[in-house]
Design an enzyme around this catalytic site. Structure first.
Site, PDB file in Angstrom:
ATOM      1  CG  HIS A 233      25.376  42.434  31.047  1.00 27.50           C
ATOM      2  ND1 HIS A 233      25.989  43.649  31.187  1.00 27.50           N
ATOM      3  CD2 HIS A 233      25.482  42.117  29.725  1.00 27.50           C
ATOM      4  CE1 HIS A 233      26.448  44.053  30.013  1.00 27.50           C
ATOM      5  NE2 HIS A 233      26.158  43.140  29.114  1.00 27.50           N
TER       6      HIS A 233
ATOM      7  CD  GLU B 180      21.544  43.080  31.653  1.00 28.91           C
ATOM      8  OE1 GLU B 180      21.623  42.564  32.787  1.00 28.91           O
ATOM      9  OE2 GLU B 180      22.095  44.153  31.340  1.00 28.91           O
TER      10      GLU B 180
ATOM     11  CG  ASP C 283      27.238  43.224  35.375  1.00 29.68           C
ATOM     12  OD1 ASP C 283      28.122  44.094  35.376  1.00 29.68           O
ATOM     13  OD2 ASP C 283      26.404  43.117  34.453  1.00 29.68           O
TER      14      ASP C 283
HETATM   15 ZN   LIG Z   1      26.175  44.632  33.082  1.00 28.06          ZN
END
Ligand SMILES: [Zn+2]
Length: 286
Positions: free
Chosen positions: A61, A126, A178
């Protein structure tokens, strides 16, 4: 204010120090699963993996927020209902927020290869980047190097095959962009992370696009579904098909992301499927 000072991990003092948010004193810390994670900031947001499902997928992400402090606070504070196992900062520092054994809440409504509880089968990472809504900067090289090292460790420990290292947009094409078309999937693949082939060049010619109804559309949908995308096989190029084609392009043919299945998109998809079949065969023969 920060957990683990920059001095302790040898950062150049001239680099702008990015302070990490305070850990919630009530929350139990843990030993990081990855030996290259430098900090642990425990998140309140996680649960058990459904039916003890072991993770064999990595979902990448971007944070999509203007600053790192806000992003980490969002991922760790009780009540936001979001989290990820790891956060990779722009300077390459890696923070772990949820133990790998637990189910983090990063994928949301998603599907891949027929499976819908993506949070139960995956590790969520992330990557700090402001994202499309905030200018979408390039990913710094040292951040990408850290993502590669982190993924390689997880792939080894968890037996994640390269083709199950995916973007959030791959598993949730209708909702997510993303990590986006600037994410250097080819660099990751050069280091054995993710499945990738050189995209076919963009040429003029016939295209399949929104509104087309044909056997060729059905073949395209079948090929996308075979690769893993959640797409209805109807023969009609509808909005959902367009979103899946755009997600495919963001990952595998980033030079043009328009949701139109041109010759380059179709050829790249076919060569990905061919190389995946070869890879699966090679693994089976081991
Ligand atoms: Zn995401």
């Amino acid at each position: 204010m920060s957990i683990g000072s920059f001095a302790s991990v040898g950062f150049d003092s001239k680099r702008r120090a990015v302070p990490l948010p305070r850990t919630n004193a009530d929350m139990k810390t843990f030993t990081p699963d990855s030996s290259i994670a430098s900090d642990v900031i425990p998140s309140a947001n996680y649960g058990d993996r459904n039916k003890g499902r072991l993770p064999d997928m990595i979902v990448l992400h971007y944070t999509g927020m203007p600053d790192v402090e806000g992003a980490i606070a969002q991922l760790c504070t009780a009540g936001t209902d979001v989290s990820a196992h790891y956060v990779v900062l722009e300077d390459g520092r890696i923070v772990q927020c949820v133990p790998e054994a637990k189910r983090a809440w990063h994928a949301g409504v998603a599907s891949w290869a027929g499976e819908e509880d993506i949070n139960s089968c995956s590790i969520g990472i992330e990557i700090v980047n402001r994202g499309h809504d905030w200018g979408y900067p390039e990913f710094p090289l040292r951040q990408i190097a850290a993502v590669i090292a982190l993924c390689r460790g997880i792939m080894l420990r968890r037996k994640v095959p390269p083709h199950r290292v995916l973007g959030h947009s791959d598993v949730a094409p209708a909702r997510k962009k993303d990590p986006g078309e600037k994410f250097p999937w080819h660099s990751l693949a050069n280091s054995g992370v993710g499945h990738w082939v050189q995209p076919a060049p963009i040429v003029r010619g016939e295209t399949l696009k929104l509104g087309t109804i044909s056997d060729d559309v059905r073949d395209l949908q079948q090929a996308l579904a075979k690769y893993g995308y959640g797409v209805p096989v109807s023969g009609k190029y509808d909005g959902a098909t367009m979103e899946v084609v755009a997600a495919f392009q963001r990952h595998f043919r980033p030079a043009r992301v328009d949701g139109v299945a041109d010759h380059s998109t179709l050829t790249t998809l076919q060569s990905l499927l061919a190389s995946l079949a070869a890879e699966t065969k090679a693994v089976a023969a081991q």
